[in-house]
Design an enzyme around this catalytic site. Structure first.
Site, PDB file in Angstrom:
ATOM      1  CG  MET A   1      -0.253   0.042   2.547  1.00 20.89           C
ATOM      2  SD  MET A   1      -1.397   0.322   3.922  1.00 20.89           S
ATOM      3  CE  MET A   1      -1.897   2.039   3.628  1.00 20.89           C
ATOM      4  CB  CYS A   2       1.763   3.861  -1.421  1.00 22.55           C
ATOM      5  SG  CYS A   2       0.703   3.841  -2.884  1.00 22.55           S
ATOM      6  N   GLY A   3       0.125   5.901  -0.542  1.00 20.57           N
ATOM      7  CA  GLY A   3      -0.820   6.993  -0.363  1.00 20.57           C
ATOM      8  C   GLY A   3      -2.092   6.816  -1.168  1.00 20.57           C
TER       9      GLY A   3
ATOM     10  CB  SER B   1      -3.223   3.193  -0.572  1.00 27.85           C
ATOM     11  OG  SER B   1      -2.562   2.097  -1.158  1.00 27.85           O
ATOM     12  CD1 TRP B   2      -2.456   8.279   4.687  1.00 35.21           C
ATOM     13  CD2 TRP B   2      -2.845   6.439   5.892  1.00 35.21           C
ATOM     14  NE1 TRP B   2      -2.573   8.660   6.005  1.00 35.21           N
ATOM     15  CE2 TRP B   2      -2.813   7.540   6.769  1.00 35.21           C
ATOM     16  CE3 TRP B   2      -3.075   5.169   6.424  1.00 35.21           C
ATOM     17  CZ2 TRP B   2      -3.005   7.424   8.141  1.00 35.21           C
ATOM     18  CZ3 TRP B   2      -3.268   5.044   7.789  1.00 35.21           C
ATOM     19  CH2 TRP B   2      -3.240   6.164   8.637  1.00 35.21           C
TER      20      TRP B   2
END
Length: 304
Positions: free
Chosen positions: A258-260, A286-287
């Protein structure tokens, strides 16, 4: 089998010269974080690019009904977008971005999710230019110089390659996430632990309990932004990052990245695949999705 393949600039140029039965199409998919105030689409039209490139816009080829950026599109949207670019099912697509390996892995991953038979990730544009391979600098007025086609894929692997919010929420609230998956977050450590802001000012930083930081830059060469060339060197780089970050990795468990907004997580996914780690899914929302949908109590600061 890798989901898609890395290709060096030299191997790409040789492939383009030798391939006679299929078109080899460079695909620029440059995208920048919003706080950089740069526009990859406009740069494609006005700055240097690999000759005969088309532009794949990850801001447009997405689930347009979702409030979250870059969510996987449906098959019809994908097919329409590929048709508008003039692409064909038997084309060899070589994806790159102007940063090096930043948004291109997301594009290559999307192409592979929808079953395009031959997808390469150029490793990478910085090295391509440094080695003196040809670029074109003429001004463009459109994203593709190819005539429209009737591109049609009937493959959609998103159910196997994507984990959704509801499943993530159940795993987190049950305390099962870190027991059943290795979960790596590609954002910086500061964004992960909450000590640095998100590039989107309305977003709180922090992380999901049970995840671990693995900033994507830890898997790339510092000078060029390229992945290490061999799987062995890639695995060594991954192991060094785990030790540096004090992360745990259980090879018997599947992995979630995951990431932003689901873009740089694909850098981590590409690096892990290059290192021989195959069972990797993307938390696509994601985030950004987590912050917008979850109880604030499910935002964790520091390290677990």
């Amino acid at each position: 089998m890798s989901f898609f393949k890395l290709i060096t600039p030299k191997a790409f140029v040789e492939l383009a010269q030798k391939e006679t039965s299929r078109r080899v199409i460079p695909v620029d998919s440059t995208w920048y974080l919003p706080n950089l105030n740069r526009n990859g689409k406009q740069e494609f039209l006005t700055l240097d690019r690999i000759p005969n490139s088309v532009f794949f816009d990850i801001d447009a080829v997405k689930d347009v009904n979702s409030p979250y950026p870059h969510m996987v599109p449906d098959l019809a949207t994908f097919n329409q977008s590929m048709s508008e670019l003039g692409l064909q099912r038997n084309d060899v697509l070589v994806v790159y971005d102007r940063i090096g390996n930043f948004s291109a892995p997301r594009c290559a991953w999307t192409l592979a999710v929808f079953g395009h038979p031959s997808v390469y990730l150029l490793n990478n544009y910085n090295l391509y230019k440094k080695l003196g391979y040809p670029v074109e600098n003429d001004k463009r007025t459109k994203w593709s110089e190819l005539g429209p086609t009737e591109y049609k894929s009937d493959i959609d692997l998103s159910a196997q390659k994507v984990i959704g919010y509801d499943e993530m929420l159940q795993l987190v609230t049950s305390g099962e996430l870190s027991k059943r998956f290795n979960v790596f977050d590609a954002r910086t450590v500061g964004r992960f632990d909450g000590s640095a802001p998100e590039p989107r000012p309305e977003m709180s930083s922090g992380h999901i309990k049970g995840t671990q930081p693995l900033p994507f830059g830890e898997l790339l060469e510092q000078d060029s932004g390229a992945f290490p060339e061999s799987p062995e060197l890639m695995k060594k780089r991954f192991d060094e990052a785990l030790a540096k970050l004090k992360d745990n990795y259980n090879p018997s468990l599947p992995t979630i990245a995951m990431c932003g907004t689901g873009v740089t997580a694909c850098i981590v996914m590409a690096g892990l695949e290059h290192a021989g780690i195959r069972d990797v899914k993307l938390y696509d929302g994601s985030w950004t999705e987590w912050v917008m949908r979850s109880d604030p109590k499910l935002i964790t600061k520091g390290r677990d």
